[in-house]
Motif scaffolding. Structure first.
Motif, PDB file in Angstrom:
ATOM      1  N   UNK A 106       1.037  -1.174  -0.124  1.00  0.00           N
ATOM      2  CA  UNK A 106       0.050   0.063   0.032  1.00  0.00           C
ATOM      3  C   UNK A 106       0.696   1.457   0.216  1.00  0.00           C
ATOM      4  N   UNK A 107       2.029   1.154   0.975  1.00  0.00           N
ATOM      5  CA  UNK A 107       2.685   2.650   1.051  1.00  0.00           C
ATOM      6  C   UNK A 107       3.692   2.786   0.054  1.00  0.00           C
ATOM      7  N   UNK A 108       4.153   1.746  -0.723  1.00  0.00           N
ATOM      8  CA  UNK A 108       5.103   1.881  -1.861  1.00  0.00           C
ATOM      9  C   UNK A 108       4.752   1.541  -3.167  1.00  0.00           C
ATOM     10  N   UNK A 109       3.560   1.057  -3.415  1.00  0.00           N
ATOM     11  CA  UNK A 109       3.043   0.990  -4.629  1.00  0.00           C
ATOM     12  C   UNK A 109       3.919  -0.180  -5.204  1.00  0.00           C
ATOM     13  N   UNK A 110       4.069  -1.618  -4.599  1.00  0.00           N
ATOM     14  CA  UNK A 110       4.744  -2.401  -5.329  1.00  0.00           C
ATOM     15  C   UNK A 110       4.023  -3.747  -5.217  1.00  0.00           C
ATOM     16  N   UNK A 111       4.269  -4.507  -6.077  1.00  0.00           N
ATOM     17  CA  UNK A 111       3.591  -6.098  -6.117  1.00  0.00           C
ATOM     18  C   UNK A 111       3.813  -6.759  -5.127  1.00  0.00           C
TER      19      UNK A 111
END
Lengths: 267, 96
Positions: B60-65
């Motif tokens: 959520x915080x770092x927009x990673x898969x």
């Protein structure tokens, strides 16, 4: 029993000893920091010193918790003692009375005792210039004594181990008798801490501001602290963090002349 | 796959600046600094929050898969366990 009273960074310490040699060393070594006694309303420390064979086998300083919750055992090859933070008492047996052993023990005591007073003992030169204190941090060889030698118009607080205390986001730097290569005690004075500099030898004089996180990373390795106990460590980290948040911090590159003061004054 | 839980070493003192943690370990006075992702893991490592929840928060915080977050979190946790800063357990700290 002789009692000699010291006041360093506002911390009163009575040194008690039956050994005239120990008393003579303390009187001479700390003559700039002797006081009339501990004021009645001031909590002071009492440290008993004696000459006795030391059981310690290592040259490293070892500070470990004792059976009492606030007491630590301190040992090195030339000394063995206790430091009780709750009772504000210390004892030390010196294998051979000399100023090196006495000074080493007092440095350890102050590094522990000052935590209660929100203070730190820091590997740093410190000077008062134009009424403001400046702290120059660095390990051996970083140039602390050089900075002190080059600052003839400043008042020396220390060329080796400085004391800083912080209350309500206001930091003060205090003179200490803990000297380095200069072999000269600082003046028994204090001033508001204006800035902290982390020393680097360079080909030119330059200052660069460092943010609190980087400053904390640079400051902590220079804090004199021996205890391996979680609560004290947390308090030391807290004091150091408050310090770098309250006082501007800079990297200082300098070469061997007093011109560094010009870049400090311009920064 | 069993759930895992990470807990900070209680001997560690720490402070966070601009989302990055500075950690001082009492037992050996070692100093560690963490990047922003590592700091999120560190802050959430309370011994009762499952690693899967930590991975979700990183996503959520770092927009990673999730697959990348899971891999990076596992590597980071292993590294900090080796340094003595974190402990990894198959049960939450309160034992429930």
């Amino acid at each position: 029993m002789d009692e000699l009273n010291l006041e360093i960074a506002g911390l009163h310490t009575g040194i008690l000893t039956r050994d005239p040699e120990v008393a003579g060393i303390v009187r001479a070594r700390y003559k700039g920091f002797l006081s009339a006694g501990t004021p009645a309303d001031t909590p002071g420390w009492r440290i008993e010193m004696k000459a006795a064979p030391s059981p310690a086998l290592t040259d490293d300083v070892v500070v470990r918790p004792d059976s009492r919750p606030t007491r630590f055992q301190v040992s090195r090859g030339d000394l063995a003692g206790t430091v009780d933070l709750g009772q504000r008492r210390g004892t030390v047996s010196l294998a051979e009375p000399n100023e090196f052993s006495i000074d080493s023990f007092l440095r350890i005591v102050y590094s522990l005792a000052l935590v209660d007073a929100r203070g730190l003992v820091v590997h740093a030169a410190s000077l008062i210039r134009n009424g403001r204190a400046f702290l120059f941090c660095g390990r051996s060889g970083s140039g602390k004594t050089t900075i002190a030698r080059l600052s003839r118009d400043a008042t020396l607080l220390s060329d080796e181990l400085s004391i800083v205390r912080i209350t309500d986001r206001h930091a003060r730097c205090y003179g200490t008798p803990f000297w380095g290569d200069l072999a000269r005690a600082g003046e028994d004075r204090a001033a508001s801490l204006h800035a902290i500099y982390f020393l680097h030898h360079g080909s030119r004089h330059a200052v660069e501001a460092v943010r609190p996180r980087q400053a904390l990373e640079r400051l902590l390795p220079n804090v004199l602290f021996f205890a391996r106990e979680a609560d004290l460590t947390a308090r030391v980290l807290g004091i150091a963090a408050d310090l770098v948040e309250a006082v501007p911090c800079f990297d200082l590159s300098f070469r061997l002349d007093a011109g560094f003061w010009e870049v400090i004054d311009r920064a | 796959m069993p759930e895992h839980y990470v807990a900070r070493n209680p001997q560690a003192a720490w402070r966070v600046y601009d989302g990055e943690a500075v950690i001082l370990l009492a037992q050996d006075s070692t100093l560690n600094t963490l990047n922003s992702v590592g700091t999120v893991i560190w802050e959430v490592a309370d011994g009762v929050t499952p690693v899967s929840a930590i991975v979700s928060r990183i996503c959520e915080e770092f927009d990673v898969e999730p697959v990348d977050a899971r891999r990076d979190a596992a590597a980071f946790i292993e590294k900090l366990c080796q340094r003595g800063l974190l402990t990894l357990s198959e049960t939450p700290e309160n034992g429930t």
